[in-house]
Design a protein around this motif. Structure first.
Motif, PDB file in Angstrom:
ATOM      1  N   LEU A 148       0.843  -1.199   0.000  1.00 44.27           N
ATOM      2  CA  LEU A 148       0.000   0.000   0.000  1.00 44.27           C
ATOM      3  C   LEU A 148       0.876   1.247   0.000  1.00 44.27           C
ATOM      4  CD1 LEU A 148      -2.612  -1.180   2.658  1.00 44.27           C
ATOM      5  CD2 LEU A 148      -2.908  -1.088   0.164  1.00 44.27           C
ATOM      6  N   HIS A 149       0.377   2.270  -0.670  1.00 40.60           N
ATOM      7  CA  HIS A 149       1.177   3.482  -0.864  1.00 40.60           C
ATOM      8  C   HIS A 149       1.715   4.060   0.455  1.00 40.60           C
ATOM      9  CE1 HIS A 149       2.696   7.190  -2.326  1.00 40.60           C
ATOM     10  NE2 HIS A 149       1.754   7.919  -1.781  1.00 40.60           N
ATOM     11  N   ASN A 150       3.038   4.141   0.528  1.00 40.56           N
ATOM     12  CA  ASN A 150       3.733   4.728   1.687  1.00 40.56           C
ATOM     13  C   ASN A 150       3.371   4.063   3.017  1.00 40.56           C
ATOM     14  OD1 ASN A 150       5.428   6.543   0.486  1.00 40.56           O
ATOM     15  ND2 ASN A 150       4.113   8.324   0.767  1.00 40.56           N
ATOM     16  N   GLU A 174       9.331   5.664  -5.082  1.00 44.09           N
ATOM     17  CA  GLU A 174       9.697   6.981  -5.608  1.00 44.09           C
ATOM     18  C   GLU A 174       9.892   7.887  -4.403  1.00 44.09           C
ATOM     19  OE1 GLU A 174       6.910   8.488  -8.567  1.00 44.09           O
ATOM     20  OE2 GLU A 174       6.720   6.472  -9.379  1.00 44.09           O
ATOM     21  N   SER A 175      10.758   8.878  -4.523  1.00 43.75           N
ATOM     22  CA  SER A 175      10.912   9.790  -3.377  1.00 43.75           C
ATOM     23  C   SER A 175       9.745  10.764  -3.328  1.00 43.75           C
ATOM     24  CB  SER A 175      12.239  10.537  -3.454  1.00 43.75           C
ATOM     25  OG  SER A 175      12.380  11.152  -4.708  1.00 43.75           O
ATOM     26  N   LEU A 176       9.278  11.199  -4.499  1.00 44.50           N
ATOM     27  CA  LEU A 176       8.124  12.099  -4.569  1.00 44.50           C
ATOM     28  C   LEU A 176       7.210  11.562  -5.677  1.00 44.50           C
ATOM     29  CD1 LEU A 176       6.540  14.700  -3.997  1.00 44.50           C
ATOM     30  CD2 LEU A 176       8.064  15.890  -5.548  1.00 44.50           C
ATOM     31  N   TYR A 177       6.032  11.154  -5.297  1.00 39.68           N
ATOM     32  CA  TYR A 177       5.151  10.471  -6.261  1.00 39.68           C
ATOM     33  C   TYR A 177       4.522  11.460  -7.233  1.00 39.68           C
ATOM     34  CZ  TYR A 177       6.075   6.165  -3.956  1.00 39.68           C
ATOM     35  OH  TYR A 177       6.731   5.065  -3.461  1.00 39.68           O
ATOM     36  N   MET A 179       1.895  11.576  -9.150  1.00 43.39           N
ATOM     37  CA  MET A 179       0.472  11.889  -9.245  1.00 43.39           C
ATOM     38  C   MET A 179      -0.125  12.288  -7.895  1.00 43.39           C
ATOM     39  SD  MET A 179      -0.345  11.708 -12.332  1.00 43.39           S
ATOM     40  CE  MET A 179       1.020  11.619 -13.489  1.00 43.39           C
ATOM     41  N   GLU A 180       0.501  11.862  -6.796  1.00 45.98           N
ATOM     42  CA  GLU A 180      -0.010  12.193  -5.459  1.00 45.98           C
ATOM     43  C   GLU A 180       0.700  13.412  -4.878  1.00 45.98           C
ATOM     44  OE1 GLU A 180      -2.249   9.552  -6.177  1.00 45.98           O
ATOM     45  OE2 GLU A 180      -2.441   9.727  -4.029  1.00 45.98           O
ATOM     46  N   GLY A 181       1.925  13.638  -5.348  1.00 47.12           N
ATOM     47  CA  GLY A 181       2.749  14.693  -4.748  1.00 47.12           C
ATOM     48  C   GLY A 181       3.179  14.332  -3.341  1.00 47.12           C
ATOM     49  N   SER A 182       3.127  13.031  -3.006  1.00 50.68           N
ATOM     50  CA  SER A 182       3.465  12.606  -1.641  1.00 50.68           C
ATOM     51  C   SER A 182       4.931  12.200  -1.540  1.00 50.68           C
ATOM     52  CB  SER A 182       2.576  11.424  -1.240  1.00 50.68           C
ATOM     53  OG  SER A 182       2.599  10.449  -2.265  1.00 50.68           O
ATOM     54  N   LEU A 183       5.534  12.504  -0.388  1.00 50.17           N
ATOM     55  CA  LEU A 183       6.933  12.137  -0.162  1.00 50.17           C
ATOM     56  C   LEU A 183       7.007  10.762   0.502  1.00 50.17           C
ATOM     57  CD1 LEU A 183       8.195  15.545   1.239  1.00 50.17           C
ATOM     58  CD2 LEU A 183       9.005  14.467  -0.873  1.00 50.17           C
ATOM     59  N   GLY A 212      15.009  18.075  -0.663  1.00 48.77           N
ATOM     60  CA  GLY A 212      16.239  17.612   0.008  1.00 48.77           C
ATOM     61  C   GLY A 212      17.295  18.704   0.047  1.00 48.77           C
ATOM     62  N   GLU A 213      18.404  18.376   0.728  1.00 46.06           N
ATOM     63  CA  GLU A 213      19.494  19.349   0.893  1.00 46.06           C
ATOM     64  C   GLU A 213      19.941  19.894  -0.463  1.00 46.06           C
ATOM     65  OE1 GLU A 213      22.577  17.671   3.442  1.00 46.06           O
ATOM     66  OE2 GLU A 213      24.026  18.980   2.439  1.00 46.06           O
ATOM     67  N   ASN A 214      19.818  21.182  -0.661  1.00 44.79           N
ATOM     68  CA  ASN A 214      20.199  21.840  -1.929  1.00 44.79           C
ATOM     69  C   ASN A 214      19.628  21.166  -3.172  1.00 44.79           C
ATOM     70  OD1 ASN A 214      22.979  22.408  -0.155  1.00 44.79           O
ATOM     71  ND2 ASN A 214      22.076  24.140  -1.240  1.00 44.79           N
ATOM     72  N   GLY A 215      18.444  20.616  -3.027  1.00 50.08           N
ATOM     73  CA  GLY A 215      17.787  19.997  -4.189  1.00 50.08           C
ATOM     74  C   GLY A 215      18.416  18.681  -4.627  1.00 50.08           C
ATOM     75  N   LYS A 216      19.191  18.053  -3.729  1.00 52.10           N
ATOM     76  CA  LYS A 216      19.875  16.819  -4.119  1.00 52.10           C
ATOM     77  C   LYS A 216      18.993  15.585  -4.000  1.00 52.10           C
ATOM     78  CE  LYS A 216      24.346  18.667  -2.793  1.00 52.10           C
ATOM     79  NZ  LYS A 216      25.576  18.452  -2.053  1.00 52.10           N
ATOM     80  N   GLY A 217      17.722  15.796  -3.734  1.00 52.84           N
ATOM     81  CA  GLY A 217      16.793  14.671  -3.631  1.00 52.84           C
ATOM     82  C   GLY A 217      16.721  14.144  -2.206  1.00 52.84           C
ATOM     83  N   LEU A 218      15.733  13.299  -1.966  1.00 48.99           N
ATOM     84  CA  LEU A 218      15.554  12.756  -0.607  1.00 48.99           C
ATOM     85  C   LEU A 218      16.617  11.732  -0.261  1.00 48.99           C
ATOM     86  CD1 LEU A 218      11.839  11.902   0.277  1.00 48.99           C
ATOM     87  CD2 LEU A 218      13.249  13.802   1.044  1.00 48.99           C
TER      88      LEU A 218
END
Ligand SMILES: Cc1ncc(COP(=O)(O)O)c(C=O)c1O
Length: 380
Positions: A148-150, A174-177, A179-183, A212-218
């Protein structure tokens, strides 16, 4: 050949949109008003870099020096100096041993899964992962189990049941989904993977450059505790192509065994050169933080002005409508009033969860937000 039958509700039309200026598409096909300007609330060009003059110039220069296309796969003659410069820059930025470039994120994901799973593996994938990842799992021959999602309890429970099978395990999130915009609760997911000795693949397509830090992702803070991260250049970087970041051993495995890496025309040198400048601009600015704060404002204003459920933790905001027809109606209404925000329907999202997906971009203004809210308030 038999007539190809496609269920009516699956039929989508491709429409051609011209570029009016940084915030607008012009609808070339619109019969009622050719070249009608529509505010772009749907593309993933989060920083507007696809239209940045300097980035375009860098791409142009790159193609003059090293060719528009690479002309062959990396193993024949497709490799150019710009490829290794870009690989090294990303590796340094994300602090990973190895970065490999791909012509698209779809392909990169297929390669990533084949590097970590085969027909003897079991893949546990979040219910909402992108189609490219599902395609990769199918291609690998691994058994697919969705959680189930997250939902950490569901993931943990499913992994616990599998431990006795002594198979190789891979978890995909995914770190940021999209279609949901969920982290994703990445910290907890990593702990669960480590407990059950499962590999972890994180798709950072929509987070990279912003979250994430300076846009480096989660994933950045967790480094090698994540076996592979995948990122695409087609979104915040405003370009095209993609990469996988991993350690040297997994990287070498991909180089030596992955068809998706080996048997494809190498990333266009022009796109590589444009991406390199996009990356530099992202590194030198605080755009991610600004975008996330502007997105919060959009979400709050939409919540204040409608009764719909509005979801999204970051710059992807979805207004959940439910019925497909009602979602299409709202899309048409918004479009009539100058906003291009697309109805997302099954099979892209589950049945009954149709929605208007809005993407917030750095180039959008408060004035556009106010207009959008007025239009939304006046609906029905
Ligand atoms: C989560 C996710 N992963 C991968 C991809 C594929 O990336 P690309 O567009 O570079 O093929 C996308 C694109 O839509 C995506 O949203």
């Amino acid at each position: 050949m038999d007539k190809i039958k496609i269920p009516k509700n699956r039929i989508r039309k491709i429409r051609t949109l011209g570029l009016a200026d940084k915030n607008y598409f012009s609808d070339i096909n619109n019969r009622k008003g050719a070249n009608k300007k529509l505010v772009d609330l749907c593309s993933n060009d989060y920083f507007g870099l696809s239209r940045d003059k300097e980035v375009i110039e860098a791409a142009y220069k790159g193609s003059i020096v090293e060719g528009l296309g690479s002309g062959s796969s990396l193993f024949i003659s497709g490799s150019r100096p710009i490829h290794s410069v870009l690989e090294k820059e990303i590796a340094k930025w994300l602090d990973r041993e190895k970065v490999l470039l791909f012509p698209s994120g779809f392909q990169a994901n297929i390669a990533a899964i084949q590097a970590l799973a085969d027909r003897n593996s079991i893949v546990l994938a979040d219910r909402l992962i992108h189609n490219s990842l599902i395609t990769g799992i199918k291609a690998s021959g691994a058994k697919l189990i969705r959680f189930l999602h997250n939902n950490l309890e569901d993931l943990e429970m499913k992994l616990s049941k599998l431990n006795a099978e002594k198979k190789s395990l891979l978890v995909i999130v995914e770190s940021l989904y999209s279609m949901e915009g969920s982290l994703a609760p990445l910290n907890n997911i990593i702990q669960i993977c480590e407990k059950h000795q499962a590999y972890l693949l994180v798709d950072e397509a929509h987070a990279l450059g912003i979250v994430g830090e300076n846009g480096k992702g989660l994933s950045y803070t967790f480094k090698d505790r994540i076996q592979i991260i995948s990122g695409t250049f087609g979104k915040a970087l405003g370009s095209g192509g993609a990469f996988l970041a991993c350690d040297k051993i997994i990287g070498e495995r991909i180089i030596q065994t992955s068809g998706a890496f080996r048997y494809t025309t190498a990333l266009s040198p022009s796109l590589a050169a444009g991406t390199l400048l996009s990356l530099k601009k992202i590194k030198n600015n605080n755009w991610g933080i600004e975008l996330l704060s502007f997105s919060k404002k959009w979400k709050q204003e939409i919540i204040n002005s409608t009764d719909y459920i509005v979801i999204g933790d970051c710059h992807i905001i979805s207004i959940i409508i439910g019925s497909e027809n009602e979602t299409l109606e709202l899309q048409k209404y918004l479009e009539k009033n100058g906003f291009l925000a697309i109805a997302i329907r099954p099979p892209t999202v589950p049945i009954g969860k149709s929605r208007i997906r809005i993407t917030i971009k750095r180039t959008l203004t408060n004035e556009i937000l106010n207009n959008f809210i007025s239009v939304l308030k006046a609906y029905k």
